[in-house]
Motif scaffolding. Structure first.
Motif: not given
Length: 378
Positions: A64, A10, A164
């Motif tokens: 984030n 990610e 995500k």
């Protein structure tokens, strides 16, 4: 704190996206400079554009690492949307108070006295028509550039949330597959353990009856039983075994059962020599063979059991037919626990990729099983 493989992947995606975002203005300025006589990259201009990205980076880091996990991992929707709304309002206020410069807009130095283009000497430059003194400037300035910046900000948060969610769904899917695999293994083990005690109980009863009749045959029977036990103990826990071993196991079982019966019972087993090195789940066929001996053999009349195994194009064909005798508690007639277990195992192992036909005729009972064989790992 240990970083998982999912987090590495990610973060790598985010790094690539931000690199593209920072490199894009360089390409734009360079391409524009190609039309000039002396192509040069205006680094001062790029620094001004990159300085605008600092606000986006700060907002991205907050979203984030703090806000997005609230929604995706902790399911705190109200807290997430309220804090994101505050972040959005803060960005709008900041953006509208300090409108960003467009890429390509250069700083114009005021003309020096006596050297102003075509103006007469000593002419003082006048402010632009749209210039507004700071004291008269409105507290909020909403222009096209501000609207564009707000849209980019919203897309950035949406992109962050989407990435995500994608990696979270991928991780959840892998965990679900692991859970299903463990559940499948537990169910298969449970079904095998149901078969083994039933099988050994029948075999020991056979040996017990044979000891008083013929001790030599009883000794040979014990040797055959040792082979059968070795197969069950050492092969039964494996997911796949060579089909030849399973056929040998059936041969030993039939050889053991033949000792009990007279010539009135015709027992025949057919299979080709040198079966291919393909895999089959262990103890898959024994239930059909056990049922054939249990419900297809009579001491008073002629009876038969025919077993045949063949392989064609990596698919195995197993047939087992037997004469029918009158047993009031016949497991075959009632469907039985053994047949229910074997059907459940086949469904777990092969899904719809197998065929099991049971024909209950007036005088015979026939089983047809077709299933694919699996290549064995070397």
């Amino acid at each position: 704190m240990k970083i998982t493989k999912r987090e590495w992947k990610e973060n790598l995606v985010y790094l690539v996206l931000w690199l593209i975002l920072f490199i894009a203005p360089v390409i734009t300025v360079y391409v524009r400079s190609l039309s000039m006589d002396h192509p040069t990259i205006e680094w001062q201009e790029l620094k001004g554009v990159w300085s605008l990205y600092v606000v986006y980076i700060i907002a991205f880091v907050i979203h984030n690492f703090i806000l997005a996990p609230m929604l995706i991992y902790r399911r705190r929707k109200i807290l997430y949307f309220s804090t994101v709304s505050l972040l959005f309002v803060a960005f709008v206020v900041y953006q509208c108070q300090s409108p960003p410069k467009r890429l390509g807009e250069r700083h114009r130095e005021p003309p020096r006295i006596g050297m102003v283009d075509d103006r007469p000497p000593f002419e003082v430059p006048q402010p632009p028509i749209n210039h507004v003194p700071p004291k008269d400037r409105p507290p909020m300035h909403i222009g096209l550039e501000n609207v564009f910046a707000i849209i980019v900000f919203m897309l950035m948060l949406g992109m962050n949330l989407g990435i995500k969610l994608y990696f979270k769904m991928e991780e959840d899917e892998k965990e679900m597959q692991q859970i299903e695999k463990r559940s499948l293994q537990q169910q298969l083990a449970y079904l095998k353990y149901q078969i083994n005690p039933h099988f050994f109980m029948n075999t020991l009863n056979n040996i017990h009856a044979l000891v008083d009749i013929d001790q030599e045959k009883a000794k040979n029977t014990i040797l055959i039983l040792s082979k059968i036990m070795r197969h069950v103990l050492y092969e039964g826990d494996k997911s796949l075994i060579p089909v030849q071993r399973e056929v040998d196991f059936i041969d030993n079982y039939v050889q053991l059962m033949k000792i009990r019966y007279t010539d009135k019972v015709a027992i025949r087993v057919e299979h080709p020599k040198g079966l291919p090195e393909m895999g089959i789940p262990p103890l898959l066929l024994i239930t059909f063979v056990e049922n054939a001996f249990k419900h297809g053999v009579s001491y008073q009349q002629q009876s038969f059991i025919n077993i045949k195994v063949s392989v064609d194009n990596s698919r195995m064909k197993f047939t087992c037919s037997n004469s029918k005798t009158d047993h009031p508690n016949s497991e075959v007639k009632q469907g039985g626990v053994g047949l229910a277990n074997i059907r459940q195992r086949l469904n777990l192992l092969y899904g719809d990729n197998y065929t099991l036909d049971l024909e209950d005729g007036p005088d015979t009972y026939e089983v047809l099983l077709l299933l694919p064989l699996t290549p064995l790992r070397s």
